[in-house]
Scaffold this active site. Structure first.
Site, PDB file in Angstrom:
ATOM      1  N   SER A 151       0.867  -1.186   0.000  1.00  0.00           N
ATOM      2  CA  SER A 151       0.000   0.000   0.000  1.00  0.00           C
ATOM      3  C   SER A 151       0.898   1.228   0.000  1.00  0.00           C
ATOM      4  CB  SER A 151      -0.902   0.010   1.244  1.00  0.00           C
ATOM      5  OG  SER A 151      -1.788  -1.081   1.222  1.00  0.00           O
ATOM      6  N   LYS A 202      -7.152   1.849  -2.578  1.00  0.00           N
ATOM      7  CA  LYS A 202      -6.711   1.422  -1.237  1.00  0.00           C
ATOM      8  C   LYS A 202      -6.698   2.595  -0.275  1.00  0.00           C
ATOM      9  CE  LYS A 202      -5.205  -0.943   2.195  1.00  0.00           C
ATOM     10  NZ  LYS A 202      -4.013  -1.785   2.229  1.00  0.00           N
ATOM     11  N   LYS A 226       0.639   5.574   8.024  1.00  0.00           N
ATOM     12  CA  LYS A 226       1.252   5.754   6.712  1.00  0.00           C
ATOM     13  C   LYS A 226       0.190   5.909   5.632  1.00  0.00           C
ATOM     14  CE  LYS A 226       2.167   2.231   4.431  1.00  0.00           C
ATOM     15  NZ  LYS A 226       1.496   1.381   3.415  1.00  0.00           N
TER      16      LYS A 226
END
Length: 296
Positions: free
Chosen positions: A97, A172, A240
């Protein structure tokens, strides 16, 4: 059966690579960070190589599943990286990701080498990886997607070609916005119920039968009540992903206030030493503000 490469054998990558092995494929791996997963997979038949360059030389299909954008860049284009050993006509499938913008640049660099790329981040956490029920969001060319789809089907159930390179990563990021805000909502709801004197166990049970039902209420609500924050997906990784959302929003001229609040709550838990806890531990920040715990 095909020969494939799998780089990145953490909480998610280890079982994903294991499914490929179990299906009879020859899987080449190397020690990226920790040796234990490599040794475990080697005992199941995986072929251990010295570095990313060597594993790329062994196969035409290379899967990567590492933590962040710089890690993908290093694996692909760093010293002894994939780019130094990959053959023209190969396919790189990045299931990490990472930044959608960087993904598009990586795809362009690989294309110039005669190598196609799919970005295919996943959702479903450790449980989904272990049970091969991941949702896989794919960006890339349809013909490349069709070539790799049989491998995806060994790792997941909901597999969608979203669009071109980078679109899988964009999907995502959207997923992680929904996840973070739902964790925040479940945290507030259970904390409110508990502070008001209701049994959070019974409240969760009742909510699961109504419109508020969600997998996060089911799985993470249980974590919050039982105080079990062993990571399925670490806070630092959720941070993140939300950073990617907020950075992209600034570039697009968007305001994402809920995402920003969720990130600050995660930051608060991380500041207290909780960066390696499961992201459901966001509830700890709200408990601290309320001076009350969902359960004892």
């Amino acid at each position: 059966m095909a020969k494939v490469v799998f780089i990145g054998l953490g909480i998610m990558g280890r079982p994903m690579a294991g499914h490929l092995l179990a299906a009879g494929h020859t899987v080449h791996v190397h020690i990226h960070v920790h040796p234990e997963p490599v040794q475990e997979l080697a005992a199941k038949g995986a072929v251990v190589c010295a570095n990313s360059k060597e594993v790329a030389q062994k196969s035409d299909i290379i899967f990567t599943m590492v933590p962040d954008t710089p890690d993908v860049e290093a694996v692909l284009f760093g010293k002894d990286g994939v780019a130094e050993g990959v053959k023209s006509g190969s396919i790189v499938v990045d299931m990490s990701s990472i930044s959608p913008i960087a993904t598009k640049e990586f795809a362009k660099k690989l294309d110039a080498m005669g190598v196609k790329m799919l970005d295919a981040p996943v959702s479903g956490g450790q449980v989904g990886a272990e049970k091969a029920t991941l949702s896989i969001m794919v960006g890339g060319q349809p013909e490349v997607f069709e070539q790799i789809k049989p491998y995806f089907e060994l790792m997941g159930k909901n597999i969608v070609l979203v669009g071109d390179n980078g679109d899988g990563q964009t999907c995502k990021v959207a997923n992680q916005i929904v996840v973070a805000l739902t964790i925040e909502a479940v945290s507030e709801a259970l904390l409110f119920a508990s502070k008001a004197g209701a049994d959070p166990v019974k409240v969760r049970e009742a909510l699961l039968g109504g419109f508020a039902h969600s997998r996060i209420l089911d799985l993470h609500g249980q974590r919050m009540i039982k105080r079990t924050f062993t990571p399925g997906f670490r806070i630092q990784h959720q941070q993140k992903d939300l950073n990617l959302a907020l950075q992209s929003a600034r570039n697009l001229g968007l305001s994402l206030p809920g995402t920003a609040v969720a990130q600050e709550l995660l930051n608060a838990v991380s500041a207290q030493g909780g960066s390696d806890l499961d992201h459901s531990a966001m509830v700890l920040a709200l408990e601290k503000l309320a001076n009350h715990k969902v359960s004892k």
